[in-house]
Write a protein that holds these residues in place. Structure first.
Motif, short mmCIF file in Angstrom:
data_model
loop_
_atom_site.label_atom_id
_atom_site.label_comp_id
_atom_site.label_asym_id
_atom_site.label_seq_id
_atom_site.Cartn_x
_atom_site.Cartn_y
_atom_site.Cartn_z
N HIS A 207 0.85 -1.19 0.00
CA HIS A 207 0.00 0.00 0.00
C HIS A 207 0.88 1.24 0.00
O HIS A 207 1.87 1.31 0.75
CB HIS A 207 -0.89 -0.01 1.25
N GLN A 213 0.09 -2.71 5.19
CA GLN A 213 -0.99 -3.23 4.36
C GLN A 213 -0.52 -3.47 2.93
O GLN A 213 0.42 -2.83 2.46
CB GLN A 213 -2.16 -2.24 4.30
N THR A 215 -2.34 -3.83 -1.11
CA THR A 215 -3.53 -3.35 -1.81
C THR A 215 -3.54 -3.90 -3.23
O THR A 215 -2.53 -4.45 -3.70
CB THR A 215 -3.58 -1.81 -1.82
N HIS A 252 -1.05 -11.68 2.33
CA HIS A 252 -2.39 -11.20 2.66
C HIS A 252 -3.36 -11.34 1.48
O HIS A 252 -4.36 -10.62 1.41
CB HIS A 252 -2.37 -9.72 3.09
N ARG A 255 -7.15 -11.70 2.21
CA ARG A 255 -7.60 -10.53 2.96
C ARG A 255 -7.70 -9.30 2.06
O ARG A 255 -8.66 -8.52 2.13
CB ARG A 255 -6.63 -10.26 4.11
N VAL A 256 -6.73 -9.14 1.18
CA VAL A 256 -6.71 -7.99 0.27
C VAL A 256 -7.75 -8.15 -0.84
O VAL A 256 -8.49 -7.20 -1.15
CB VAL A 256 -5.30 -7.80 -0.34
N LYS A 259 -11.38 -7.73 0.47
CA LYS A 259 -11.66 -6.32 0.73
C LYS A 259 -11.87 -5.57 -0.58
O LYS A 259 -12.74 -4.69 -0.69
CB LYS A 259 -10.52 -5.68 1.52
N THR A 264 -14.60 -7.36 3.28
CA THR A 264 -13.48 -7.46 4.20
C THR A 264 -13.70 -8.62 5.18
O THR A 264 -14.83 -8.88 5.61
CB THR A 264 -13.33 -6.15 4.99
N TYR A 271 -7.19 -4.55 8.08
CA TYR A 271 -7.89 -4.08 6.89
C TYR A 271 -9.28 -3.52 7.19
O TYR A 271 -10.10 -3.37 6.28
CB TYR A 271 -7.96 -5.21 5.85
#
Length: 348
Positions: A207, A213, A215, A252, A255-256, A259, A264, A271
């Motif tokens: 990110h 994080q 993205t 991740h 998870r990414v 989301k 999410t 996140y």
């Protein structure tokens, strides 16, 4: 020319110095990748180039690309996100939940809360510390992490395969790289997932504003390709239980990706899943969610199924471990809430 292997914690970037060299007074201009190849044992030029591309090679404290020319008296260093193991890897008598083991490999069921390998802020109590205690020597992977073929996040539970020999490391790593291994996760996500099944594609990278994080970069301008296949297992009103199969294995990734499509993971603090993302404003509902968070104080993600070809026997092995108690208890609470909520709507 001198070498001074020290640990240096760059708190802002969370990087640790693994190698440090000072070019001699007579050093002729030389590409930094060639310079390091001559000095670091058991390293490939490709690995050095990848480190440079990631901003991990420094000359005089400035990150450089692999074609940068080292000159006389330059200070050249390699800094990585994980600490050097020769300094921090202490064997620890931590019990392992071994699902399968032979002379080539083992499969473990990692509990939520256990970090897979030492890193910033987690120097002990990891799976690798436990492996170092229970096994005298394990082969190193490309990141100098003993035995690890792949990894899962600290607060994700589930299955991991560990290589015990160089042959197993090579064979298993190739399968994960070529996407022939089988990895299925169970996740509880916020919202009612529209389609019964689907595929999420989108490059995943760091990110730009939050290094903790990752993205999605849908245009592919940054990051690495990532593909996740999902299927709805159960709809529970304001949340959905899904099965996710990984085609790639980015950090991740589930998870990414979830989301990215607006779902999410439940109680995924990193996140934003530890907020009420779907539902009502009623006080009782907030109390219900708080109780769910207490029961499951982590992201609702479990690596349930793992399959791969044995590197020696060539038999395809598939393992499955049940969803752990904290997650099943939370899911059951949602089942009860969803049924009562639906019944109230029907009465109205």
């Amino acid at each position: 020319m001198t070498t001074r292997p020290i640990i240096e914690n760059e708190s802002e970037d969370e990087l640790y110095e693994h190698h440090r060299f000072e070019a001699g007074k007579g050093q002729a201009p030389l590409r930094v990748d060639k310079f390091l190849m001559n000095l670091i044992e058991n390293i490939t030029r490709n690995k050095i180039q990848k480190a440079a591309d990631s901003g991990n090679i420094f000359v005089n404290d400035v990150p450089v690309k692999s074609n940068h020319k080292v000159k006389a008296n330059d200070i050249v260093s390699m800094r990585l996100e994980h600490p050097p193991y020769e300094y921090l890897l202490e064997p620890e008598n931590i019990p392992l939940n071994i699902v399968y083991e032979d002379d080539q490999l083992l499969v473990v069921n990692k509990t939520a809360g256990m970090v897979v390998h030492p890193g910033h802020g987690n120097y002990s109590g990891t799976l690798v510390n436990a492996l170092a205690y229970h096994f005298e020597s394990l082969p190193m992977n490309s990141s100098d992490r003993p035995g690890l073929v792949h990894r899962i996040d600290k607060d994700t539970s589930g299955l991991l395969v560990i290589a015990k020999t160089e042959l197993a490391m090579t064979g298993l790593t190739k399968q994960f790289s070529e996407k022939t291994s089988e990895r299925e996760y169970i996740a509880l996500v916020w919202g009612n997932v529209k389609d019964d099944e689907g595929t999420i594609e989108g490059h995943i990278g760091r990110h730009p504003k939050d290094r903790m994080q990752n993205t999605v970069y849908p245009d592919g301008s940054e990051g690495k390709p990532a593909v996740t296949h999902y299927k709805v297992v159960e709809r529970l009103g304001y949340v959905t239980l899904v099965s996710c199969r990984l085609e790639t294995g980015r950090t991740h990734q589930i998870r990414v990706h979830m989301k990215y499509i607006g779902h999410t993971l439940f109680n995924d603090a990193r996140y934003g899943g530890d907020l009420i993302l779907k539902g009502t404003t009623f006080t009782k509902y907030k109390q219900f969610i708080d109780n769910c968070f207490k029961i499951l104080p982590r992201q609702a993600l479990h690596a349930r199924t793992l399959g791969f070809e044995h590197p020696v026997t060539k038999e395809f092995l598939r393992f499955e471990c049940p969803v752990p108690e904290d997650m099943t208890e939370c899911i059951e609470k949602w089942r009860v809430y969803s049924k009562s909520h639906t019944a109230e709507e029907e009465e109205d």
